[in-house]
Design a protein around this motif. Structure first.
Motif, PDB file in Angstrom:
ATOM      1  N   ILE A  40       0.866  -0.954   0.279  1.00 50.56           N
ATOM      2  CA  ILE A  40      -0.117   0.088  -0.138  1.00 50.56           C
ATOM      3  C   ILE A  40       1.207   0.412  -0.184  1.00 50.56           C
ATOM      4  N   PRO A  41       1.104   1.229  -1.174  1.00 48.89           N
ATOM      5  CA  PRO A  41       1.688   2.815  -1.083  1.00 48.89           C
ATOM      6  C   PRO A  41       1.527   3.908  -0.204  1.00 48.89           C
ATOM      7  N   ASN A  42       0.498   4.420   0.113  1.00 52.67           N
ATOM      8  CA  ASN A  42       0.100   5.519   0.940  1.00 52.67           C
ATOM      9  C   ASN A  42      -0.292   5.326   2.623  1.00 52.67           C
ATOM     10  N   ALA A  43       0.245   3.959   2.987  1.00 53.42           N
ATOM     11  CA  ALA A  43      -0.476   3.978   4.193  1.00 53.42           C
ATOM     12  C   ALA A  43       0.405   4.140   5.766  1.00 53.42           C
ATOM     13  N   ARG A  44       1.343   4.809   5.155  1.00 53.08           N
ATOM     14  CA  ARG A  44       1.759   5.435   5.978  1.00 53.08           C
ATOM     15  C   ARG A  44       3.337   6.288   5.902  1.00 53.08           C
ATOM     16  N   ASP A 169      -1.567  -9.042  24.771  1.00 54.09           N
ATOM     17  CA  ASP A 169      -2.440  -9.957  23.975  1.00 54.09           C
ATOM     18  C   ASP A 169      -3.919  -9.640  24.800  1.00 54.09           C
ATOM     19  N   PRO A 170      -3.618  -9.224  26.108  1.00 55.78           N
ATOM     20  CA  PRO A 170      -5.590  -9.204  26.393  1.00 55.78           C
ATOM     21  C   PRO A 170      -5.304  -7.089  25.325  1.00 55.78           C
ATOM     22  N   LEU A 171      -4.305  -6.559  25.803  1.00 54.48           N
ATOM     23  CA  LEU A 171      -5.441  -5.225  24.901  1.00 54.48           C
ATOM     24  C   LEU A 171      -5.485  -5.417  23.324  1.00 54.48           C
ATOM     25  N   TYR A 172      -4.814  -6.466  22.517  1.00 53.88           N
ATOM     26  CA  TYR A 172      -5.278  -6.809  21.289  1.00 53.88           C
ATOM     27  C   TYR A 172      -6.823  -7.625  21.222  1.00 53.88           C
ATOM     28  N   ARG A 173      -6.533  -8.023  22.548  1.00 52.26           N
ATOM     29  CA  ARG A 173      -8.467  -9.138  21.866  1.00 52.26           C
ATOM     30  C   ARG A 173      -9.390  -7.782  22.190  1.00 52.26           C
ATOM     31  N   LEU A 174      -9.073  -6.850  22.993  1.00 49.84           N
ATOM     32  CA  LEU A 174      -9.791  -6.090  23.564  1.00 49.84           C
ATOM     33  C   LEU A 174      -9.631  -4.764  22.640  1.00 49.84           C
ATOM     34  N   ILE A 175      -8.353  -4.744  21.577  1.00 46.74           N
ATOM     35  CA  ILE A 175      -8.548  -3.456  20.140  1.00 46.74           C
ATOM     36  C   ILE A 175      -9.956  -4.480  18.780  1.00 46.74           C
ATOM     37  N   SER A 176      -9.068  -6.064  18.607  1.00 43.19           N
ATOM     38  CA  SER A 176      -9.644  -6.691  18.342  1.00 43.19           C
ATOM     39  C   SER A 176     -11.757  -7.007  18.688  1.00 43.19           C
ATOM     40  N   ARG A 177     -11.554  -6.545  19.503  1.00 46.93           N
ATOM     41  CA  ARG A 177     -13.030  -6.255  19.794  1.00 46.93           C
ATOM     42  C   ARG A 177     -14.426  -5.513  19.049  1.00 46.93           C
ATOM     43  N   TYR A 178     -13.607  -4.177  19.110  1.00 48.58           N
ATOM     44  CA  TYR A 178     -14.078  -3.102  18.799  1.00 48.58           C
ATOM     45  C   TYR A 178     -13.986  -2.599  17.133  1.00 48.58           C
ATOM     46  N   ALA A 179     -12.189  -3.030  17.064  1.00 52.50           N
ATOM     47  CA  ALA A 179     -11.557  -2.984  15.467  1.00 52.50           C
ATOM     48  C   ALA A 179     -11.709  -4.093  15.422  1.00 52.50           C
ATOM     49  N   ASP A 180     -13.515  -4.030  13.900  1.00 58.48           N
ATOM     50  CA  ASP A 180     -14.171  -5.285  13.370  1.00 58.48           C
ATOM     51  C   ASP A 180     -13.332  -4.998  11.910  1.00 58.48           C
ATOM     52  N   GLU A 181     -14.077  -5.890  10.447  1.00 57.25           N
ATOM     53  CA  GLU A 181     -14.975  -5.521   9.456  1.00 57.25           C
ATOM     54  C   GLU A 181     -15.734  -4.961  10.008  1.00 57.25           C
ATOM     55  N   LYS A 182     -16.855  -4.399  10.569  1.00 61.70           N
ATOM     56  CA  LYS A 182     -17.555  -3.130   9.681  1.00 61.70           C
ATOM     57  C   LYS A 182     -16.641  -1.652  10.857  1.00 61.70           C
ATOM     58  N   LEU A 183     -16.028  -1.921  10.968  1.00 65.45           N
ATOM     59  CA  LEU A 183     -15.678  -0.728  11.675  1.00 65.45           C
ATOM     60  C   LEU A 183     -14.945   0.204  10.203  1.00 65.45           C
ATOM     61  N   LEU A 184     -14.176  -1.302  10.204  1.00 60.45           N
ATOM     62  CA  LEU A 184     -12.588  -1.313   8.856  1.00 60.45           C
ATOM     63  C   LEU A 184     -13.325  -0.308   7.743  1.00 60.45           C
ATOM     64  N   SER A 219      -9.120   0.723   3.216  1.00 64.59           N
ATOM     65  CA  SER A 219     -10.234   1.426   2.073  1.00 64.59           C
ATOM     66  C   SER A 219      -9.138   0.417   0.438  1.00 64.59           C
ATOM     67  N   SER A 220      -8.208  -0.332   0.997  1.00 66.99           N
ATOM     68  CA  SER A 220      -6.847  -1.241   0.038  1.00 66.99           C
ATOM     69  C   SER A 220      -7.266  -2.610  -0.660  1.00 66.99           C
ATOM     70  N   GLY A 221      -8.883  -2.881   0.992  1.00 68.34           N
ATOM     71  CA  GLY A 221      -9.063  -4.260  -0.170  1.00 68.34           C
ATOM     72  C   GLY A 221      -8.340  -5.180   0.165  1.00 68.34           C
ATOM     73  N   LYS A 222      -6.527  -5.163   0.512  1.00 69.25           N
ATOM     74  CA  LYS A 222      -5.727  -6.037   0.974  1.00 69.25           C
ATOM     75  C   LYS A 222      -6.595  -6.974   2.335  1.00 69.25           C
ATOM     76  N   PRO A 223      -5.929  -8.799   2.232  1.00 67.55           N
ATOM     77  CA  PRO A 223      -6.763  -9.856   2.768  1.00 67.55           C
ATOM     78  C   PRO A 223      -5.979  -9.510   4.038  1.00 67.55           C
ATOM     79  N   GLY A 224      -4.776  -9.235   4.077  1.00 70.23           N
ATOM     80  CA  GLY A 224      -3.874  -7.957   5.372  1.00 70.23           C
ATOM     81  C   GLY A 224      -4.568  -6.948   6.059  1.00 70.23           C
TER      82      GLY A 224
END
Length: 412
Positions: A40-44, A169-184, A219-224
């Motif tokens: 993604i050329p403009n990712a950062r 690991d707990p923080l990553y699970r917390l982030i994953s709980r709200y940063a889901d496909e819908k939010l993306l 918006s990149s559509g990349k699998p990751g």
């Protein structure tokens, strides 16, 4: 257990620990600008040198905003642009979360064209970016969590052979709980309208600040893309020593490397627009002039906090480090104020006042965070008195003194 068995067990733990955590080689010196993540050329962007690239990203966003609004006239015909900057501050992020939810309740919270975040501010930023519909999640994250929802201690023995005292690991699970496909998907839709969500981390190998373009990732559509989105938030909050660094796989001409990123606060606890942008573009010029408002939420205090410092190595060192962190954050506020004046942006600042007296003994203590959330909420609900200057510019009687808003001469 027999002492020899205990000793053997400890040795086994130490040997096992010595085999962990490894990494792929760092990006070689001189090749950092060529590294891409998920192609993604403009990712950062490098916050310290990529002013022209950031300007192009901003101009592209402006074009998308014009198309969304159907505006074809001069910049002055555009509606006001509101910017929100959310600082680091660990569990003091409850202040910013409460302020935003209270702002919604007051009925005066605007939509923000740009939202930036660092550390705990990075965790708030996606929810703030998407607006009041995500206030319940903001309230939940900053009033219902406990320390075990953020980190797990490794214990001193294991920590000596790893990269941090705790795991996140707990923080990553917390982030994953709200940063889901819908939010993306929601972030991607807003990016298509010309809005920008920017998160700060520190590339530790390069000792340089990085600004992640979360809308471009979404918006990149990349699998990751979703995993990358989550990892950026985790990295921005990765306090060195306390939390593990986050490794990002990058590619240069088909070769793979890893970048090590930690808390963006190692370089800047708060950012809005890199100062270089206002030097390269005359924000007050006829081509770009537009009503702009910057809202900076400092998730912390700006007045010094007294402590009876013990005359010992650990006490003096710890107190000195906390003092450096405090004034680093203060200086970030002063920098944003100065660039806002230069670029003709209305400056507004919120921070935890000296009237908040609740103390806490443990990080992420639920009762403390609830009290701080309520403090921010009540102030915003009744109409927060935004400060027009950092306290250092206030007069002795407390009245705020605005600096002359005369723009510098345009560079030749």
């Amino acid at each position: 257990m027999h002492p020899l068995r205990i000793l053997a067990a400890l040795c086994l733990v130490a040997v096992t620990a010595c085999s962990g955590p490894n990494r792929i080689g760092a990006v070689p010196r001189g090749l950092a600008d060529q590294a891409t993540v998920l192609d993604i050329p403009n990712a950062r962007f490098w916050a310290d040198t990529q002013g022209p690239d950031l300007i192009k990203e901003a101009m592209d966003a402006l074009a998308r905003e014009r198309a969304t609004l159907g505006v074809t006239g001069p910049a002055s015909s555009m509606p006001p642009a509101n910017f929100l900057s959310l600082s680091g501050g660990s569990d003091n992020g409850a202040f910013g979360a409460g302020l935003l939810v209270g702002w919604t309740a007051a009925g005066t919270r605007p939509s923000f064209k740009i939202v930036t975040g660092v550390s705990t501010g990075a965790l708030i930023a996606p929810l703030a970016f998407l607006g009041p519909d995500y206030d319940p999640q903001l309230r939940d994250v900053y009033t219902a969590i406990k320390p075990r929802d953020i980190f797990e201690s490794r214990g001193l023995l294991l920590a000596l052979f790893y990269d941090a005292l705790n795991t996140t690991d707990p923080l990553y699970r917390l982030i994953s709980r709200y940063a889901d496909e819908k939010l993306l998907a929601a972030v991607a839709r807003e990016y298509a309208k010309g809005r920008l969500l920017l998160i700060g981390t520190t590339n530790l190998d390069m000792q340089r600040p990085v600004i992640w373009n979360m809308g471009a990732i979404a918006s990149s559509g990349k699998p990751g893309a979703l995993e990358l989105f989550r990892k950026v938030l985790l990295a921005s909050a990765a306090v060195p020593g306390a939390f593990p660094a986050v490794m990002f796989d990058v590619e240069i001409n088909g070769r793979h490397y890893q970048e090590m990123h930690v808390d963006g606060g190692a370089v800047m606890q708060t950012f809005l627009i890199p100062p270089q942008v206002g030097v390269l573009v005359d924000m007050r010029g006829q081509q770009h002039v537009r009503e702009r408002h910057a809202y900076v939420i400092r998730n912390g205090r700006l007045d010094p906090e007294w402590a009876d410092t013990q005359r010992s190595l650990l006490s003096i060192t710890g107190r000195a480090i906390s003092t450096m962190i405090h004034y680093s954050g203060y200086n970030d506020i002063v920098r944003i104020y100065g660039t806002s004046l230069r670029d003709g942006v209305d400056f507004n600042l919120a921070y935890i006042g000296s009237d908040f007296a609740t103390k806490h003994t443990d990080m992420f203590e639920t009762s403390y965070m609830r009290a701080l959330f309520d403090y921010g909420y009540r102030q915003a609900r009744s109409g927060y008195p935004w400060h027009k200057t950092p306290p250092v510019y206030s007069q002795p009687d407390g009245e705020e003194r605005l600096l002359a808003q005369t723009p510098p001469s345009a560079p030749e």
